[in-house]
Design a protein around this motif. Structure first.
Motif, short mmCIF file in Angstrom:
data_model
loop_
_atom_site.label_atom_id
_atom_site.label_comp_id
_atom_site.label_asym_id
_atom_site.label_seq_id
_atom_site.Cartn_x
_atom_site.Cartn_y
_atom_site.Cartn_z
N GLU A 6 0.84 -1.20 0.00
CA GLU A 6 0.00 0.00 0.00
C GLU A 6 0.88 1.25 0.00
OE1 GLU A 6 -2.83 -0.18 3.21
OE2 GLU A 6 -3.09 -2.33 2.93
N PRO A 7 0.27 2.42 -0.37
CA PRO A 7 1.04 3.66 -0.30
C PRO A 7 1.53 3.92 1.12
CG PRO A 7 -1.01 4.00 -1.52
CD PRO A 7 -1.09 2.64 -0.88
N PRO A 8 2.73 4.46 1.29
CA PRO A 8 3.60 4.99 0.24
C PRO A 8 4.61 3.98 -0.31
CG PRO A 8 4.51 5.55 2.39
CD PRO A 8 3.23 4.79 2.65
N TYR A 9 4.52 2.68 0.09
CA TYR A 9 5.54 1.69 -0.33
C TYR A 9 5.26 1.14 -1.71
CZ TYR A 9 6.43 2.70 4.40
OH TYR A 9 6.66 3.42 5.53
N ALA A 10 4.00 1.07 -2.07
CA ALA A 10 3.60 0.72 -3.42
C ALA A 10 2.41 1.62 -3.73
CB ALA A 10 3.18 -0.75 -3.50
N ASN A 11 2.27 1.98 -4.98
CA ASN A 11 1.12 2.82 -5.32
C ASN A 11 0.38 2.18 -6.47
OD1 ASN A 11 -0.59 5.10 -6.16
ND2 ASN A 11 0.60 6.20 -4.61
N PRO A 12 -0.88 1.84 -6.26
CA PRO A 12 -1.63 1.11 -7.29
C PRO A 12 -1.97 1.98 -8.50
CG PRO A 12 -3.08 1.71 -5.47
CD PRO A 12 -1.69 2.12 -5.08
N ASP A 13 -1.75 3.30 -8.38
CA ASP A 13 -2.13 4.19 -9.46
C ASP A 13 -1.02 4.27 -10.51
OD1 ASP A 13 -3.04 6.12 -11.12
OD2 ASP A 13 -3.39 7.64 -9.57
N SER A 14 -1.22 3.65 -11.65
CA SER A 14 -0.18 3.64 -12.69
C SER A 14 -0.06 5.01 -13.36
CB SER A 14 -0.48 2.56 -13.72
OG SER A 14 -1.77 2.76 -14.25
N ALA A 15 -1.04 5.88 -13.16
CA ALA A 15 -1.00 7.22 -13.76
C ALA A 15 -0.37 8.25 -12.81
CB ALA A 15 -2.41 7.65 -14.13
N PHE A 16 0.39 7.75 -11.84
CA PHE A 16 1.05 8.61 -10.85
C PHE A 16 1.97 9.62 -11.56
CE2 PHE A 16 3.95 9.73 -7.49
CZ PHE A 16 3.29 9.50 -6.29
N LEU A 17 1.62 10.89 -11.49
CA LEU A 17 2.42 11.94 -12.14
C LEU A 17 3.29 12.62 -11.10
CD1 LEU A 17 -0.07 13.67 -14.62
CD2 LEU A 17 1.95 12.31 -15.19
N VAL A 18 4.62 12.45 -11.24
CA VAL A 18 5.53 12.94 -10.21
C VAL A 18 5.62 14.47 -10.26
CG1 VAL A 18 7.90 12.90 -9.37
CG2 VAL A 18 6.86 10.81 -10.31
N LYS A 19 5.42 15.09 -9.09
CA LYS A 19 5.53 16.55 -9.00
C LYS A 19 6.83 16.98 -8.30
CE LYS A 19 2.73 20.62 -8.28
NZ LYS A 19 1.39 21.16 -8.06
N TYR A 20 7.22 16.22 -7.26
CA TYR A 20 8.45 16.51 -6.53
C TYR A 20 9.15 15.19 -6.22
CZ TYR A 20 5.86 20.83 -5.48
OH TYR A 20 5.12 21.98 -5.56
N ARG A 21 10.49 15.27 -6.12
CA ARG A 21 11.29 14.10 -5.74
C ARG A 21 12.10 14.44 -4.50
NH1 ARG A 21 11.18 13.65 -11.37
NH2 ARG A 21 10.57 11.55 -12.03
N ALA A 22 12.38 13.42 -3.69
CA ALA A 22 13.14 13.62 -2.47
C ALA A 22 14.03 12.41 -2.25
CB ALA A 22 12.20 13.78 -1.28
#
Ligand SMILES: [Zn+2]
Ligand SMILES: [Zn+2]
Length: 169
Positions: A6-22
């Motif tokens: 489950e989030p945040p370790y896996a995200n079922p949404d394949s359309a996840f659009l990255v806005k920020y990286r850390a």
């Protein structure tokens, strides 16, 4: 289903659009977010001082569904400051097993990322949603912060505001 799926370790949404990286200091732990933070706070509590080895902590808060670790839980050390137990249990504190950078506090619904993990360049231009809206546990502060945001003696909105002199002397 395990927390690992489950989030945040896996995200079922394949359309996840990255806005920020850390990422942590060594880069072994990386995560991505797809939304602006819902709030950002500076915490002066004793627990944060001890666990961060710092005068205060900058928490940038997201819904867990908007966060995704690039390598899942690999390389992350989990610790509960409530039960004093090592291992994943909510709420818990995340740090890098290699470089020991504090990563985030994981709650039941929210992910309280530590602001310094996001690199906004130098000189740093913090996006407005990352700017702290308040100080909490200001009564435990070790230094004064002379900004204009509200300063609560405890939790935001649930404790009195601090109305003192800005300088201790
Ligand atoms: Zn690391
Ligand atoms: Zn704190």
């Amino acid at each position: 289903m395990s927390w690992r799926d489950e989030p945040p370790y896996a995200n079922p949404d394949s359309a996840f659009l990255v806005k920020y990286r850390a990422q942590c200091f060594c880069g072994a732990v990386r995560f991505e977010v797809r939304a602006d933070p819902v709030d950002a706070k500076i915490c002066h509590c004793r627990q944060c001082q001890l666990l961060h080895g710092a005068p205060f902590q900058w928490a940038v808060i997201f819904h867990k569904r908007d966060v995704r670790f690039v390598r899942g839980p690999a390389g992350i050390y989990f610790y509960s400051a409530e039960s004093l137990q090592v291992g994943h249990g909510l709420p818990c504190k995340l740090s890098c097993t290699t470089c020991r950078t504090p990563i985030a506090d994981e709650g039941r619904r929210m992910f309280l990322a530590f602001g310094p993990l996001f690199d906004f360049g130098f000189p740093s231009r913090i996006p407005p949603p990352f700017e702290p809206t308040c100080h909490i546990f200001y009564g435990a502060r070790v230094i004064d912060v002379p900004d204009t945001t509200p300063k609560y003696l405890g939790h935001k909105g649930k404790s009195p505001l601090w109305h003192g002199e800005l300088s201790k002397g």
